[in-house]
Design an enzyme around this catalytic site. Structure first.
Site, PDB file in Angstrom:
ATOM      1  N   ASP A  35     -10.629  -4.635  -3.913  1.00 56.32           N
ATOM      2  CA  ASP A  35      -9.480  -4.818  -3.038  1.00 56.32           C
ATOM      3  C   ASP A  35      -9.330  -3.677  -2.039  1.00 56.32           C
ATOM      4  O   ASP A  35      -9.963  -2.619  -2.155  1.00 56.32           O
ATOM      5  CB  ASP A  35      -8.196  -4.912  -3.867  1.00 56.32           C
ATOM      6  N   LYS A  57      -6.801  -7.518   0.969  1.00 59.70           N
ATOM      7  CA  LYS A  57      -5.697  -8.233   1.624  1.00 59.70           C
ATOM      8  C   LYS A  57      -4.646  -7.231   2.066  1.00 59.70           C
ATOM      9  O   LYS A  57      -4.112  -6.481   1.261  1.00 59.70           O
ATOM     10  CB  LYS A  57      -5.082  -9.257   0.668  1.00 59.70           C
ATOM     11  N   MET A 172       5.359  -2.794  -2.207  1.00 59.60           N
ATOM     12  CA  MET A 172       5.163  -3.674  -1.035  1.00 59.60           C
ATOM     13  C   MET A 172       6.485  -3.977  -0.328  1.00 59.60           C
ATOM     14  O   MET A 172       6.737  -5.106   0.107  1.00 59.60           O
ATOM     15  CB  MET A 172       4.496  -4.994  -1.466  1.00 59.60           C
TER      16      MET A 172
END
Length: 529
Positions: A35, A57, A172
């Site tokens: 990732d 991502k 996030m």
């Protein structure tokens, strides 16, 4: 045939926070799917033949959609491959590891979870903020700051979170910070509650912003702080003033470029990182073995005939023993020969093979510092501005002369291109010198783009050179803009020989370490701060 998929928590950023089992899975994997938040240095443990697949991502920038990742893992597992799926932090803390496991389970592909150090705890810790503290915070919650946008109703219980939990960690959540702050205050959290944002937590580029719920949105906008960052809400944020440790390191906030060969760079990188530096690896050189001819093999098979074997570098030690083993021999082949190590780094490498050198010239250099600089620069008509005239250590030749006699035979292990100081001086003293050249140093262009980018951005504080070849090859890699780009940063050199090469090329070294090791160079940079 069905393989195995390991869903691995790669940790919060600091590569050393990977678990032992996580590293073991990386080392044995046929395929590694990694990732955006998984540190690239983790891939150094991968097998040379492992297939590496990036599935990162970022916000509004997905290399692969989640369903594509699921299908990829299933496909590789059904091919009988061992798959290491590297996910930042812990795979089950907002890492969608559960979704990937469901897909694998439904397809009949075996999987295992390998928990990792999660960023909502680690990032605050590196900022000096414990998520719990006796008499201050007895509970904490980890909350997503980026809910599934397709949900009709928020799954976050703002009323309970706002007042029932002491410490809140949002992941996030930078993009939704205004909503988070507004919801918490609207449901009873005091506007004066301390808030911290920790960007790139546990990494040397870590940034920490401390504010309050009332002002945090405005402060983040002023600081232009971007994702990824952990948001910490609670009184424990005030402990940072007393417990701050990571960003107190002497080289924290400094970017250092390492031009050393990749095979040697890891130890140097770790030494700089231990002092807090952000290290950019931009190897300018690489080493490779030379073809051995019959005369070379004859020497290797008769090493015990020499009174002394002289190793001038750690690379020479490694290539020598590789060649020795290929001839079906081991350290016993050295017999009673004395062993000389030019420099303590070379001595340490010999000790890995069970050999304690008989001769180690203290603070080695081929000649005195003054002579070395004068010899290198005289051809260019340059009078050096810096000459370390207080150098008093014995030269390598003098150290060898104390242990050897005229008529003795000496074997010198060197690269294809090397200075002739030692063999010339020993032969002048009537010693019989053979030279065994086992490897060569050539230009490495694989990280040219990283080097140019780092210097062009002007964010590099130091560029380090550990040999003359790193200087010349770096300048060649940078081309016509070399002097302009290198003029934007401080040049740090190991010893006068390397510094002389840099000066002859038009550079002005700001640092010349008087101890000719990477430890010495790191210490010299720290002293320069």
């Amino acid at each position: 045939m069905t393989g195995m998929v390991y869903l691995i928590g790669a940790g919060p950023g600091d590569v050393k926070l990977i678990t032992v089992k996580g590293r073991e899975c990386i080392e044995k994997a046929d395929v590694i799917v990694y990732d955006y938040l998984a540190d690239a240095h983790l891939l150094e443990w991968a097998r040379p033949d492992a297939e590496l697949i990036y599935a990162g991502k970022q916000c509004k920038d997905h290399t692969m959609h989640q369903w594509e990742i699921n299908e990829l893992l299933v496909q590789k597992g059904k091919e009988g491959k061992i798959v290491a799926r590297l996910k930042g932090g812990d795979p089950l803390v907002f890492g969608r590891g559960g979704e990937e496991a469901m897909a694998l389970g439904e397809a009949g592909v075996p999987f295992e979870f390998v928990p990792g150090v999660t960023s909502p705890i680690a990032a605050p810790a590196y900022a000096g903020i414990p998520v719990t503290q006796r008499a201050m915070a007895t509970s904490f919650a980890v909350v997503t700051g980026h809910e599934d946008p397709t949900k009709a109703v928020s799954g976050i219980h703002w009323e309970g979170l706002a007042t029932a939990v002491d410490t809140l960690c949002f992941v996030m959540g930078v993009g939704n910070l205004p909503v988070i702050a507004e919801k918490l205050m609207a449901h009873g959290r005091s506007a004066s509650t301390p808030v911290a944002l920790v960007r790139w937590g546990t990494k040397p580029v870590q940034e920490v912003l401390v504010s309050t719920l009332e002002h945090v949105v405005e402060d983040v906008a002023k600081a232009k702080l971007k994702a990824p960052a952990i948001i910490v809400v609670g009184d424990v944020v005030n402990l940072r003033e007393k417990l701050q440790w990571f960003d107190n390191k002497p080289l924290f906030g400094k970017t250092v470029v390492v031009t050393r060969a990749r095979s040697q760079a890891s130890a140097f990188r770790e030494k700089l990182a231990a002092q807090g530096a952000n290290v950019v690896e931009a190897a300018a050189i690489k080493t490779s073995p030379l073809e051995l001819f019959e005369e070379d093999k004859r020497i290797i098979n008769n090493t015990k005939e020499y009174q002394c074997i002289v190793f001038t570098s750690g690379e020479g030690v490694r290539y020598f023993f590789d060649a020795l083993y290929k001839e079906g021999k081991d350290t016993r082949a050295l017999g009673n020969s004395k062993v000389a190590a030019i420099g303590c780094a070379t001595a340490r490498e010999l000790q890995k093979y069970g050999i304690v050198p008989d001769i180690i010239p203290v603070d080695y250099k081929a000649e005195s510092a003054v002579e070395a600089l004068e010899e290198e620069l005289s051809e260019y008509g340059i009078v050096p501005d810096i000459i370390p005239v207080d150098y008093k250590a014995e030269s390598a030749v003098e150290a060898l002369e104390e242990e050897l006699n005229a008529g003795d035979s000496v074997l010198l292990i060197q690269p294809k291109v090397a200075r002739d100081v030692i063999p010339r001086c020993l032969r002048h003293r009537d010693m019989d010198v053979d030279i065994l050249r086992l490897y060569e140093t050539t230009q490495d262009t694989s990280q040219q783009e990283a080097l140019v980018t780092a210097l062009t951005e002007g964010t590099v504080d130091y560029i380090t050179f550990t040999s003359s070849s790193t200087v010349t090859n770096t300048i060649q890699l940078l081309g016509d803009d070399a002097l302009e780009l290198l003029g934007k940063t401080k040049v740090a050199c190991i010893g006068p020989i390397t510094a002389a090469t840099a000066m002859s090329a038009g550079l002005k070294p700001a640092i010349i370490s008087d101890v000719y090791t990477t430890d010495g160079l790191v210490n010299a940079i720290v002293k320069d701060i």
